[in-house]
Design an enzyme around this catalytic site. Structure first.
Site, PDB file in Angstrom:
ATOM      1  N   GLY A  48      11.916  76.096  45.402  1.00 48.68           N
ATOM      2  CA  GLY A  48      11.921  77.457  44.880  1.00 48.68           C
ATOM      3  C   GLY A  48      12.232  78.417  46.005  1.00 48.68           C
ATOM      4  O   GLY A  48      11.998  78.097  47.185  1.00 48.68           O
ATOM      5  N   GLN A  53      11.972  86.468  50.078  1.00 48.63           N
ATOM      6  CA  GLN A  53      12.138  85.519  51.180  1.00 48.63           C
ATOM      7  C   GLN A  53      13.511  85.635  51.855  1.00 48.63           C
ATOM      8  O   GLN A  53      13.707  85.097  52.940  1.00 48.63           O
ATOM      9  CB  GLN A  53      11.953  84.085  50.688  1.00 48.63           C
ATOM     10  CG  GLN A  53      10.536  83.791  50.232  1.00 48.63           C
ATOM     11  CD  GLN A  53      10.389  82.344  49.848  1.00 48.63           C
ATOM     12  OE1 GLN A  53      10.658  81.968  48.714  1.00 48.63           O
ATOM     13  NE2 GLN A  53       9.977  81.508  50.782  1.00 48.63           N
ATOM     14  N   LEU A 111       8.811  77.961  52.543  1.00 51.98           N
ATOM     15  CA  LEU A 111       9.921  78.107  53.485  1.00 51.98           C
ATOM     16  C   LEU A 111       9.726  79.319  54.400  1.00 51.98           C
ATOM     17  O   LEU A 111      10.366  79.408  55.433  1.00 51.98           O
ATOM     18  CB  LEU A 111      11.252  78.226  52.724  1.00 51.98           C
ATOM     19  CG  LEU A 111      11.653  77.004  51.883  1.00 51.98           C
ATOM     20  CD1 LEU A 111      12.899  77.300  51.064  1.00 51.98           C
ATOM     21  CD2 LEU A 111      11.866  75.778  52.767  1.00 51.98           C
ATOM     22  N   HIS A 152       3.550  79.824  42.650  1.00 52.19           N
ATOM     23  CA  HIS A 152       3.919  80.120  44.045  1.00 52.19           C
ATOM     24  C   HIS A 152       5.045  81.163  44.104  1.00 52.19           C
ATOM     25  O   HIS A 152       4.954  82.138  44.844  1.00 52.19           O
ATOM     26  CB  HIS A 152       4.340  78.803  44.724  1.00 52.19           C
ATOM     27  CG  HIS A 152       4.755  78.927  46.152  1.00 52.19           C
ATOM     28  ND1 HIS A 152       4.076  78.332  47.178  1.00 52.19           N
ATOM     29  CD2 HIS A 152       5.797  79.583  46.738  1.00 52.19           C
ATOM     30  CE1 HIS A 152       4.669  78.621  48.333  1.00 52.19           C
ATOM     31  NE2 HIS A 152       5.726  79.366  48.084  1.00 52.19           N
ATOM     32  N   GLU A 153       6.085  80.957  43.294  1.00 51.52           N
ATOM     33  CA  GLU A 153       7.239  81.866  43.341  1.00 51.52           C
ATOM     34  C   GLU A 153       6.885  83.248  42.784  1.00 51.52           C
ATOM     35  O   GLU A 153       7.305  84.274  43.326  1.00 51.52           O
ATOM     36  CB  GLU A 153       8.438  81.275  42.577  1.00 51.52           C
ATOM     37  CG  GLU A 153       8.989  79.978  43.161  1.00 51.52           C
ATOM     38  CD  GLU A 153       9.223  80.021  44.657  1.00 51.52           C
ATOM     39  OE1 GLU A 153       9.636  81.069  45.178  1.00 51.52           O
ATOM     40  OE2 GLU A 153       8.964  79.006  45.326  1.00 51.52           O
TER      41      GLU A 153
HETATM   42 ZN    ZN Z   1       7.110  80.297  49.319  1.00 52.10          ZN
END
Ligand code: ZN
Length: 197
Positions: A48, A53, A111, A152-153
């Site tokens: 994801g 991000q 990430l 999470h996303e």
């Molecule tokens: Zn993340």
């Protein structure tokens, strides 16, 4: 072309993203962003990637848990994670409801917190209402690992990282997680790391 993934400490990761209109979603800029985010997520590799991000405070995330890559992973691990493949898709302006709040605790990484991992309790089942890459309304029901990815996303779109929800004592480098912690039952992990809660 790959996008630069920002790391924790960058304030953009702590902002709430703004929603997108259908017209904006269909614009060449957003359509290209989706393509670049897909490439960037696959290259990382990750399951994801949320717009903050890549430095953009927008309510948009891409998700894919590649079934072919999973077919090479150990079966017992996939089973304990309740993990199955998820085809590539985009969620925009999502609203999430925890339909099965039973907490499931698994190691999770991000990430934007590169090189680390921690135990994070997440609701087992969720329902998400969002727009897809064409601005069409979609309803998603998910459980297990897919529900974790969605939580999470969608957290990213509200300035929340897994490190805000983790068992802090389990915070570990990916290397040490693989070396010392991988595959242990939760009870043993909690004993080993002296996690009280
Ligand atoms: Zn993340």
């Amino acid at each position: 072309m790959l996008l630069k993934i920002v790391q924790t400490g960058d304030p953009v990761l702590r902002q709430t993203g703004r929603t997108l209109s259908k017209k904006e979603i269909l614009s060449p800029g957003i359509q290209q962003l989706v393509e670049l985010m897909r490439e960037t997520m696959r290259d990382a590799p990750g399951v994801g990637l949320a717009a903050p991000q890549v430095g953009l405070p927008l309510q948009l995330a891409v998700i894919e848990d590649d079934a072919e890559a999973l077919s090479r992973a150990p079966k017992e691990r996939l089973k304990s994670q309740e993990r199955r493949g998820v085809p590539f898709h985009v969620v925009i302006n999502p609203k999430i409801e925890l339909v099965d709040p039973t907490p499931v605790t698994q190691f999770e990484g991000c990430l934007s917190v590169s090189g680390f991992s921690a135990l994070v309790p997440r609701a087992r089942g969720v329902k998400v209402e969002a727009l897809d890459h064409k601005g069409r309304p979609v309803k998603i029901e998910a459980s297990g690992w897919y529900a974790r990815i969605l939580q999470h996303e969608i957290d990213h779109l509200h300035g929340t990282l897994y490190i805000d929800r983790m068992h802090t004592r389990s915070y570990s480098t990916v290397e040490n997680q693989a070396r010392h912690l991988e595959g242990l039952p939760l009870k043993e992990l909690k004993d080993l790391l002296a996690i009280k809660e």
